[in-house]
Write a protein that holds these residues in place. Sequence first.
Motif, PDB file in Angstrom:
ATOM      1  N   ARG A  19      -2.191 -11.453  10.045  1.00 48.76           N
ATOM      2  CA  ARG A  19      -2.088  -9.993  10.051  1.00 48.76           C
ATOM      3  C   ARG A  19      -0.885  -9.519   9.242  1.00 48.76           C
ATOM      4  O   ARG A  19      -0.940  -8.467   8.583  1.00 48.76           O
ATOM      5  CB  ARG A  19      -1.994  -9.474  11.489  1.00 48.76           C
ATOM      6  CG  ARG A  19      -3.290  -9.608  12.269  1.00 48.76           C
ATOM      7  CD  ARG A  19      -3.111  -9.245  13.730  1.00 48.76           C
ATOM      8  NE  ARG A  19      -4.356  -9.410  14.469  1.00 48.76           N
ATOM      9  CZ  ARG A  19      -5.309  -8.491  14.548  1.00 48.76           C
ATOM     10  NH1 ARG A  19      -5.148  -7.322  13.922  1.00 48.76           N
ATOM     11  NH2 ARG A  19      -6.411  -8.714  15.226  1.00 48.76           N
ATOM     12  N   THR A  20       0.201 -10.272   9.281  1.00 51.70           N
ATOM     13  CA  THR A  20       1.395  -9.894   8.524  1.00 51.70           C
ATOM     14  C   THR A  20       1.128  -9.965   7.024  1.00 51.70           C
ATOM     15  O   THR A  20       1.539  -9.083   6.266  1.00 51.70           O
ATOM     16  CB  THR A  20       2.575 -10.799   8.887  1.00 51.70           C
ATOM     17  OG1 THR A  20       2.835 -10.709  10.290  1.00 51.70           O
ATOM     18  CG2 THR A  20       3.831 -10.385   8.136  1.00 51.70           C
ATOM     19  N   VAL A  21       0.429 -11.010   6.592  1.00 51.83           N
ATOM     20  CA  VAL A  21       0.069 -11.129   5.174  1.00 51.83           C
ATOM     21  C   VAL A  21      -0.788  -9.943   4.751  1.00 51.83           C
ATOM     22  O   VAL A  21      -0.566  -9.335   3.689  1.00 51.83           O
ATOM     23  CB  VAL A  21      -0.675 -12.455   4.914  1.00 51.83           C
ATOM     24  CG1 VAL A  21      -1.328 -12.441   3.529  1.00 51.83           C
ATOM     25  CG2 VAL A  21       0.283 -13.628   5.015  1.00 51.83           C
ATOM     26  N   LEU A  22      -1.770  -9.598   5.563  1.00 51.62           N
ATOM     27  CA  LEU A  22      -2.649  -8.472   5.240  1.00 51.62           C
ATOM     28  C   LEU A  22      -1.868  -7.157   5.206  1.00 51.62           C
ATOM     29  O   LEU A  22      -2.127  -6.295   4.355  1.00 51.62           O
ATOM     30  CB  LEU A  22      -3.790  -8.384   6.256  1.00 51.62           C
ATOM     31  CG  LEU A  22      -4.791  -9.547   6.235  1.00 51.62           C
ATOM     32  CD1 LEU A  22      -5.795  -9.405   7.379  1.00 51.62           C
ATOM     33  CD2 LEU A  22      -5.507  -9.622   4.898  1.00 51.62           C
ATOM     34  N   SER A  23      -0.908  -7.024   6.115  1.00 53.27           N
ATOM     35  CA  SER A  23      -0.086  -5.814   6.145  1.00 53.27           C
ATOM     36  C   SER A  23       0.750  -5.688   4.870  1.00 53.27           C
ATOM     37  O   SER A  23       0.852  -4.596   4.287  1.00 53.27           O
ATOM     38  CB  SER A  23       0.825  -5.836   7.377  1.00 53.27           C
ATOM     39  OG  SER A  23       1.713  -4.728   7.362  1.00 53.27           O
ATOM     40  N   ILE A  24       1.329  -6.786   4.446  1.00 54.24           N
ATOM     41  CA  ILE A  24       2.116  -6.758   3.216  1.00 54.24           C
ATOM     42  C   ILE A  24       1.245  -6.376   2.027  1.00 54.24           C
ATOM     43  O   ILE A  24       1.671  -5.663   1.114  1.00 54.24           O
ATOM     44  CB  ILE A  24       2.781  -8.129   2.974  1.00 54.24           C
ATOM     45  CG1 ILE A  24       3.850  -8.381   4.043  1.00 54.24           C
ATOM     46  CG2 ILE A  24       3.405  -8.207   1.584  1.00 54.24           C
ATOM     47  CD1 ILE A  24       4.434  -9.771   3.998  1.00 54.24           C
ATOM     48  N   ALA A  25      -0.009  -6.830   2.055  1.00 53.16           N
ATOM     49  CA  ALA A  25      -0.938  -6.516   0.964  1.00 53.16           C
ATOM     50  C   ALA A  25      -1.368  -5.051   0.974  1.00 53.16           C
ATOM     51  O   ALA A  25      -1.916  -4.568  -0.022  1.00 53.16           O
ATOM     52  CB  ALA A  25      -2.165  -7.415   1.043  1.00 53.16           C
ATOM     53  N   GLY A  26      -1.113  -4.359   2.095  1.00 48.34           N
ATOM     54  CA  GLY A  26      -1.403  -2.929   2.145  1.00 48.34           C
ATOM     55  C   GLY A  26      -2.439  -2.499   3.158  1.00 48.34           C
ATOM     56  O   GLY A  26      -2.761  -1.316   3.251  1.00 48.34           O
TER      57      GLY A  26
END
Length: 204
Positions: free
Chosen positions: A176-183
Amino acid sequence: MATRAPRADALANRAGILNAARTALTTDPQASVDVIARGAGLSRRTLYGHFDDRDTLIRELIVIGAQRFNAIAESIADADAQLALARLAARLWHEAAHVQFAAVLALDEAHVEHTAEALAPLRRAVDDLVRRGQDDGSFRTDLAAPTLARLIEEMARTVVARTDAASAGAADLAVRTVLSIAGLSWREADALLAAHPDIAETAA
């Protein structure tokens, strides 16, 4: 003159040293050459016949681990950039959680340059994925692609180095953190993961 292939016992010794190093370093990341040699049932002299020093041995472990990470990156074939990033993050997490000692060593400042070289294919895959996601509008575009890719990479470095990486819920949080960083918003991440429960199963 043809190069002679290594003898079977030499190959077995080398494999034994690498396996002993993994075992020893899992318990103690500072494990000495003596400890590793004893774990392999060999002498220091035999170990040094295969590896010049401890750093050379660690670099070999890093290369082996990097090959596995690079292969994971090559295996991601989803056309949807968001789905591809989520799956990549989950599969990399799953691998890192099983070899966390090696990941921590690889991310140590003493080896980070060598690690970056060994992981070049993975880094290129992340760069390409970020550019694809920005081009189709599924990733944030307020940051340049190289910057966004590096942010994703730095987050991964931080998570992998944590001692509680195998705790319950950590894998889901990492994805989820990776996806959040991606926007992606948390609602978008929820919807994506709910639609593809196999991603969570991969990361578990």
